[in-house]
Each structure stands twice: as C-alpha cells, then as structure tokens.
Design a protein around this motif. Sequence first.
Motif, PDB file in Angstrom:
ATOM      1  N   UNK A   1       0.843  -1.188   0.000  1.00 54.74           N
ATOM      2  CA  UNK A   1       0.000   0.000   0.000  1.00 54.74           C
ATOM      3  C   UNK A   1       0.885   1.248   0.000  1.00 54.74           C
ATOM      4  N   UNK A   2       0.490   2.230  -0.802  1.00 53.03           N
ATOM      5  CA  UNK A   2       1.270   3.457  -0.951  1.00 53.03           C
ATOM      6  C   UNK A   2       0.357   4.672  -0.783  1.00 53.03           C
ATOM      7  N   UNK A   3       0.971   5.811  -0.536  1.00 55.66           N
ATOM      8  CA  UNK A   3       0.240   7.080  -0.416  1.00 55.66           C
ATOM      9  C   UNK A   3       0.771   8.043  -1.469  1.00 55.66           C
ATOM     10  N   UNK A   4      -0.136   8.699  -2.155  1.00 50.62           N
ATOM     11  CA  UNK A   4       0.228   9.745  -3.096  1.00 50.62           C
ATOM     12  C   UNK A   4      -0.136  11.096  -2.498  1.00 50.62           C
ATOM     13  N   UNK A   5       0.835  12.015  -2.460  1.00 47.52           N
ATOM     14  CA  UNK A   5       0.617  13.342  -1.896  1.00 47.52           C
ATOM     15  C   UNK A   5       1.210  14.395  -2.831  1.00 47.52           C
ATOM     16  N   UNK A   6       0.571  15.553  -2.937  1.00 48.25           N
ATOM     17  CA  UNK A   6       1.226  16.663  -3.636  1.00 48.25           C
ATOM     18  C   UNK A   6       2.479  17.076  -2.869  1.00 48.25           C
ATOM     19  N   UNK A   7       3.494  17.489  -3.601  1.00 47.60           N
ATOM     20  CA  UNK A   7       4.754  17.831  -2.949  1.00 47.60           C
ATOM     21  C   UNK A   7       4.740  19.126  -2.183  1.00 47.60           C
TER      22      UNK A   7
ATOM     23  N   UNK B   1      -3.562   3.916  -1.898  1.00 47.32           N
ATOM     24  CA  UNK B   1      -3.898   2.977  -2.966  1.00 47.32           C
ATOM     25  C   UNK B   1      -3.030   1.734  -2.904  1.00 47.32           C
ATOM     26  N   UNK B   2      -3.515   0.695  -3.562  1.00 48.44           N
ATOM     27  CA  UNK B   2      -2.756  -0.529  -3.766  1.00 48.44           C
ATOM     28  C   UNK B   2      -2.961  -0.981  -5.215  1.00 48.44           C
ATOM     29  N   UNK B   3      -2.662  -2.228  -5.492  1.00 49.32           N
ATOM     30  CA  UNK B   3      -2.731  -2.700  -6.878  1.00 49.32           C
ATOM     31  C   UNK B   3      -4.150  -2.639  -7.435  1.00 49.32           C
ATOM     32  N   UNK B   4      -5.135  -2.873  -6.599  1.00 48.40           N
ATOM     33  CA  UNK B   4      -6.515  -2.904  -7.078  1.00 48.40           C
ATOM     34  C   UNK B   4      -7.114  -1.517  -7.279  1.00 48.40           C
ATOM     35  N   UNK B   5      -6.531  -0.507  -6.662  1.00 52.24           N
ATOM     36  CA  UNK B   5      -7.086   0.847  -6.779  1.00 52.24           C
ATOM     37  C   UNK B   5      -6.125   1.829  -7.450  1.00 52.24           C
ATOM     38  N   UNK B   6      -5.051   1.316  -8.037  1.00 52.10           N
ATOM     39  CA  UNK B   6      -4.054   2.197  -8.631  1.00 52.10           C
ATOM     40  C   UNK B   6      -4.614   2.968  -9.825  1.00 52.10           C
TER      41      UNK B   6
END
Length: 399
Positions: free
Chosen positions: A182-188, A199-204
């Motif tokens: 599981x990973x998190x995407x954030x604006x820099x 997200x993970x593989x199923x929600x990428x």
Amino acid sequence: QQPRRLICFERVYLEMSSSDSEGESEKGAILKQRLQMFKSRRLTKLTEQKLVCQIIMEQDYLEYIGLAEELLARGWKIITTGLQTSHTDQDLDNNANNEILFPNVQWCSYSKAAWEAVMTGQLITNHYYMRSGIIRKSDLAVLLQTKYHDTMPKSHVGHLSSQIHKKEFIQLIHELVCDDKIWILKPGDSSNANDMHIFNQSTVGKVVEILISTSRESWKVQKYIERPLLSSGVKFHLRAWVLAVGNLKVFLHEQVIALMASKSYNLDDLEDLCVHASNHSVQERAGVQCPTSYLLQDLTEHVDSIPDIQEFNEDGKAEKVKVGGPWSTKIWQQLSKIVRRVFDCASELKHFSRVFKPLPCSFELFGMDAMVDEDGKVWLLEFNCDPDLKVFDAQWQHV
C-alpha cells in the motif's frame, strides 16, 4: 543599525588621527572624544528604547496563543502597522510629545515579512527566507534520502513538468504496487492531507487518472505504514513543535501531542481518510468531531501495546538497546534524533542551500508530524510551517 555604522566611522577617524602632524593629531583626539561621547549617549538611548513587536496575523490565531498578551506582560509594545505613534511616552530626546515606534521583531505571515530589513540586520522575523527543503514534502524526501534514508518511509518524488516525466512517474507507480503493498500519493507542496490518496494494486487506476489530469507538477509517493501502533483500535500520529533560531540553534518542545483518527483502523477501505489520517483538518472536513488527544507522556495508558524500543543504525538494521527512562521518553529521544538529522542535512548539504538557509535575524516554529509503528520505531512524516496550535484541546492550554 546606527551603532554598527558608528563603529565603522570611528575606525576611519582613528586611522586619520595617526598623522604625524601635531595639528592633525589634536583634531583627531578631539574628534575621538566627541565620538565616544556620542556613542555613549547613543547606547543609553538604545537601552531606554522600547522593545516593539509588529504583529500581523489572523486575530483568532493571536487570541488563541495569547502572543500579544505574553509580550505585553514582558514589557514589550505591540503595533499592527509598520509605524505607530504612541501617546503614552515622550521620545528618547524628550523633545516631542509622541514616540515613533519602529519594530525590533516582526511576527507575521511569510508573505508580509520585511525581508530587506531582515537581510540587513534591522529586524528579526518569525520565518526563514529559504526553507522549502524542510516544509515541502517532495524536497524533504530528497533531502533525507541522501544521508538518512531510514528516517522517512520509502519515498519517490516526481516532477511532472512534461508529459514524458508524467508517463515515467505513472510507470513507477505501477511497478511499486506489483507486490500488493500500500502506498500514499501526496502533492509535494500541500498540507492538511489535501489531495492525499491511499492505494494498492486494485485501486491504482484512480491514482493514475488523477495524475493524468493534474496540473500540479510536484508529487510524492510514499510507502504506507501498514502496521501502525494503535490506541483503542485507531491510528494516531505525533505532533511535535520544533523551534529553529538564528544561524542555527534548534529546540524540540518537551511536550508532544498524539492526535487520533476518528474511525477504527482497517485496510478494507483505503478511501476513508477518517480511518487512515488523524489530522484534525480531515475530521473537520468530514464533519466528524475530533477525538480526544493525549500528551506523549500519558500515551502508555492508551496504546494497545507497548513495544520494545529498537534503535536503528545507519544501515537500517534494527538493534535492541537499553534506553533509560519510561517508554514515552524513548519515543521523544527518537523524535529528537529525527530533528537533528533533518537540520543536519539541511545545513550541511551545500547543494541544498537554495531550499534552506539559516539567517541570524530569523526564527521559525515548525510542526513535525511522525508515526510510531508496531515495533516502536518512529517515522518522520513531514514538517509544516505555521503550525496550527489549536490541535491542543482545552485541557492542554497550559502546555
């Protein structure tokens, strides 16, 4: 500024008085005496001069932290404009009815700081001119990975300045989720969990759609801490206050607050930020009452388990060590180590001088967010400028 100029002039005049001519020596001696008298008189004036702080910030913020009241209690004068006429005292020469107050210290938002006066040593302000390397998520990740890669969860930074860069970053994200982590995407360059996506593989696919349509250039993807230490079944993060002063002393406040999420922790719904984020701003946006927060020193009474604290060497290998003091003290010591690492990198790496530059006439309060995992390791999440002190519940006003 005036005494500095006076010292320069005095040196020039003293050099002139070294002439072999008796007349010139006499003139030099008289001039030296007059300069000494003027300097003494000037220093007396400076001693008598009022300490003045210019405050330009939101009123509710000021009322909450009591900044003006605390300064007034210590003999300071408060102004809210660049100059203010006081009708209570005469000026230093006692030849006028009013006193013109010039600020010694400016407490304001970054955009309102008088940087020219700060750079020339005439004013102290509550911000550093260059500090994006600390407060921007993407820059901080790059800063630390050069020397202390185990301070933050594994991170990758993308600068989507072109379609090629965007395509490469999206390809990287697809590769990261292949192991179903599981990973998190954030604006820099954002805060308060704005535009944060877990997200993970199923929600990428949803994350990819966001990146394709975004106009933001700076993004960071960070490994999600899947085994956080819990309190009554919910996630929490630690908010610590870090004060940097001048060029350069750094202080970590002894009191740290644990902020709780509002829903029980689970990995079934990655889109519910009330489960995965403990920011007060997230709870407020969701219309949920912010849960009770705890001081770090009392956290042992509320966590679901108390793990043995582990010390990690620079290779990332965990070694159990004996650390004196209670469990909360061991957590605080890890926070202190993180602070040292951040400012060590920021002040020593020459190529980062453009994103952090200590100044003798600056100070700044930062909010540091960190998380404790099940093993007792503290992970740095981010540094924030202008931290909201309202995360303190009413019961922590004294703190």
